[in-house]
Design a protein around this motif. Structure first.
Motif, short mmCIF file in Angstrom:
data_model
loop_
_atom_site.label_atom_id
_atom_site.label_comp_id
_atom_site.label_asym_id
_atom_site.label_seq_id
_atom_site.Cartn_x
_atom_site.Cartn_y
_atom_site.Cartn_z
N ARG A 98 80.31 81.97 49.10
CA ARG A 98 79.32 83.77 49.21
C ARG A 98 79.04 83.45 47.95
NH1 ARG A 98 81.67 87.05 52.50
NH2 ARG A 98 83.53 86.18 54.41
N LEU A 99 78.24 82.56 47.34
CA LEU A 99 77.97 82.42 46.17
C LEU A 99 76.42 82.04 45.90
CD1 LEU A 99 80.57 81.63 42.84
CD2 LEU A 99 79.88 84.06 44.08
N ARG A 100 75.22 82.61 44.93
CA ARG A 100 74.52 82.06 45.12
C ARG A 100 73.30 81.96 43.95
NH1 ARG A 100 71.10 86.11 49.91
NH2 ARG A 100 72.04 85.68 51.70
N VAL A 160 82.61 78.83 46.74
CA VAL A 160 81.38 79.20 46.42
C VAL A 160 80.93 79.75 47.22
CG1 VAL A 160 81.18 77.69 43.95
CG2 VAL A 160 80.39 76.70 46.05
N ASP A 186 72.29 81.97 39.82
CA ASP A 186 73.06 81.80 38.85
C ASP A 186 74.63 81.71 39.37
OD1 ASP A 186 70.63 82.01 37.62
OD2 ASP A 186 70.67 84.21 36.97
N TYR A 187 75.23 82.40 40.20
CA TYR A 187 76.53 82.42 39.70
C TYR A 187 77.33 81.22 40.13
CZ TYR A 187 76.06 87.87 40.01
OH TYR A 187 75.09 88.91 39.17
N LEU A 188 76.36 80.54 41.67
CA LEU A 188 76.50 78.94 41.98
C LEU A 188 76.72 78.26 41.04
CD1 LEU A 188 77.64 77.06 44.69
CD2 LEU A 188 74.92 77.28 44.77
N ILE A 200 76.80 78.93 37.86
CA ILE A 200 78.01 79.07 36.50
C ILE A 200 79.40 77.96 36.96
CG2 ILE A 200 79.59 80.88 35.88
CD1 ILE A 200 77.49 82.19 35.05
N VAL A 201 80.09 78.37 38.55
CA VAL A 201 81.10 77.60 38.89
C VAL A 201 80.88 76.32 39.14
CG1 VAL A 201 81.79 78.04 41.41
CG2 VAL A 201 81.60 79.64 40.45
N THR A 202 79.62 75.59 39.49
CA THR A 202 79.75 74.52 39.65
C THR A 202 79.64 73.77 38.66
OG1 THR A 202 77.63 74.61 39.72
CG2 THR A 202 78.74 74.78 42.06
#
Length: 428
Positions: A200-202, A198, A204-206, A208-210
Motif C-alpha cells: 500500500r506504499l508509494r 509495502v 518516498d514511503y516505499l 524508506i521502507v525498502t
C-alpha cells in the motif's frame, strides 16, 4: 504629436531596477562560488599523510580556488551558455541505438565472448567485476524501470544470495552450481516477504521502507555471530568447478584438476577466464528471461502498474500480484549475483552489502535509462570500469561520480539510452 517625457521618479525607479537586475547574476555567481569553497575545502584543500604512526595534515587551497573560479564563471555566464547549448543540434545516436537494441546487444555479446582470450588477466578480472553490476542493474531495472517501484534496499537480496552459498558450502559442502538456484530462490522469497508490507506504499514511503529492510538484513548478518560469524564474515568459500574439475594447482581429495584432466601446465589465468564466462552466462540468461517476460502479460502488467496503478486496477489486474512478481524476480537475479560474488572472492563480510551498493545500482538504472536494458549495461560498465581506469584520482572518485550524475539529470534526465516503445501511426 507631443511626446510625454518620463517623470524623474519613474526614471529613477527604472534605473534602480536595471541596476538590481544587473547585480543579480553577480550575487548568484558569488554565492555559488562561496558554497563551492565550503563544500570542496575538506576534500580538495586538506590531505592526510600517514607515515607509520605519524599523521600530518597538509593544506593546499589552490584546487579549491580553481573550483570556486570555475563555478563563478559558469554561473555568471549561465544565460549565454544555456542559449549556446540550446542552439547545438542534439545527436540522434541514442535514438538509433534504441531502435536497434537487438543488433547492438548481439555485437556486445560477440565482443564479450572474444575478449577474455585476447586480454590480460587484470582486464578480465575487472570486467568480471563489472558484469556483476550489470547483473544487479538488470535485476533492479525490473523493479524500478518496468514496475516503477523505488527500491533502496536492493543490496539485501544481494547479501542473501551471497550468504546462502557461503553457508551451504561451509556447513553442508554443497557445490556452487547447486547453491546458485537456491540462492536465487531464497532471495526471491525475501523479495516476496518485503513486498507484502509495502503493497500500500508509494514513492518516498516505499523508498524508506525498502531502505530500512536493507539495513535490517545487514545488521542481522553483522550480529548473528553463531551463524554468519558476525563482522569477521565467512572465509574459504569454494570456487566454482567445471563438471567436478577444479582450477587449482592441487586438487582436493577425490577431485581432479582441470589441468591434469587435459594434460596441460597450470596457469591461474584459466580460473579468471572461467569466472568471467560464468558471469557472462548469468548476464545472458538474465537478458533472455527479461526479454521473454516483458513480451508476456506479466511484463505488460508491470508497465501498466508503472504508468497508473488506479488504471491498472480498473483493467482487472491485481496490483498485489504484479508488485510481488516484480519484487520476487528482481530479487532472484540479485541472489544469483550474490552467489557469484561470494564464489569469485572466496570471502564475504556484512560490510560488503552497505547502502552505498544499493545507491550505485540505482544510479546505474537511472543513468542508463529506466526500462532500457542496453542503457543499463552501458551505464554499469561505465560506472565500474572508469574508476578502475582512473585509480590515481581515487580520492576524487565520488566527487566526479556525483558531478556526472548531476549533469546527467540536467541535460539528459531520461538516461543515456531511453527505453524505446513501439509506436503505431495511423494513415492520414
Amino acid at each position: 504629436m507631443a511626446v510625454q517625457e518620463p517623470s524623474p521618479r519613474t526614471a529613477a525607479t527604472t534605473t534602480t531596477a536595471t541596476t538590481a537586475d544587473s547585480t543579480l547574476p553577480l550575487k548568484d555567481a558569488g554565492l555559488a562560488a562561496v558554497l563551492t569553497g565550503v563544500l570542496t575545502l575538506p576534500l580538495l584543500g586538506n590531505h592526510l599523510i600517514i607515515d607509520g604512526t605519524k599523521t600530518t595534515l597538509v593544506t593546499n587551497y589552490v584546487p579549491v580556488l580553481i573550483a570556486m573560479a570555475l563555478v563563478f564563471v559558469v554561473r555568471l555566464l549561465r544565460g549565454p551558455l544555456d542559449r549556446a547549448l540550446a542552439a547545438i543540434p542534439r545527436p540522434r545516436l541514442p535514438a538509433a541505438l534504441g531502435e536497434r537494441q537487438g543488433l547492438w546487444l548481439a555485437a556486445l555479446v560477440l565482443a564479450a565472448l572474444v575478449f577474455p582470450f585476447v586480454a590480460a588477466r587484470g582486464a578480465i578480472d575487472v570486467l568480471t567485476f563489472a558484469l556483476t553490476y550489470v547483473l544487479l542493474g538488470l535485476g533492479l531495472n525490473i523493479v524500478v524501470g518496468f514496475a516503477g517501484l523505488l527500491d533502496l534496499g536492493y543490496v539485501a537480496f544481494y547479501a542473501v544470495g551471497a550468504y546462502t552459498y557461503a553457508l551451504l558450502s561451509q556447513y553442508f559442502g554443497l557445490s556452487f552450481w547447486l547453491c546458485l538456484p537456491l540462492g536465487g530462490l531464497l532471495a526471491a522469497l525475501f523479495g516476496v516477504l518485503l513486498g507484502f508490507p509495502v503493497l500500500r506504499l508509494r514513492g518516498d514511503y516505499l523508498a524508506i521502507v525498502t531502505l530500512g529492510f536493507g539495513e535490517i538484513i545487514r545488521l542481522v548478518l553483522n550480529n548473528w555471530d553463531s551463524l554468519t560469524h558476525g563482522p569477521d564474515g565467512i572465509n574459504g568459500i569454494d570456487r566454482p568447478t567445471l563438471f567436478g574439475l577444479t582450477f587449482t594447482k592441487r586438487a582436493p581429495e577425490g577431485h581432479t584438476t582441470f589441468f591434469d584432466f587435459l594434460g596441460i601446465p597450470f596457469d591461474s589465468q584459466y580460473a579468471v577466464i572461467f569466472l568471467y564466462l560464468i558471469a557472462l552466462a548469468l548476464v545472458l540468461f538474465t537478458l533472455f528471461v527479461i526479454n521473454r517476460l516483458i513480451r508476456m502479460p506479466v511484463g505488460r502488467a508491470w508497465e501498466a502498474l508503472r504508468e497508473d496503478e488506479i488504471a491498472c486496477r480498473s483493467l482487472g489486474l491485481n496490483p498485489t500480484l504484479v508488485k510481488l512478481s516484480a519484487f520476487a524476480l528482481g530479487a532472484f537475479f540479485a541472489g544469483l549475483a550474490g552467489c557469484f560474488y561470494a564464489a569469485r572472492l572466496g570471502a564475504i563480510t556484512p560490510e560488503s552489502f552497505t547502502f552505498i551498493e544499493s545507491a550505485v545500482v540505482l544510479a546505474i538504472v537511472v543513468l542508463g535509462g529506466m526500462g532500457s536494458q542496453l542503457g543499463v549495461i552501458l551505464a554499469a560498465l561505465a560506472l565500474t570500469l572508469l574508476p578502475e581506469l582512473a585509480r590515481e584520482f581515487s580520492e576524487y572518485r565520488m566527487l566526479v561520480f556525483g558531478l556526472v550524475m548531476v549533469l546527467m539529470m540536467i541535460w539528459r534526465p531520461q538516461g543515456l539510452l531511453p527505453a524505446s516503445r513501439p509506436r503505431l501511426e495511423l494513415p492520414q
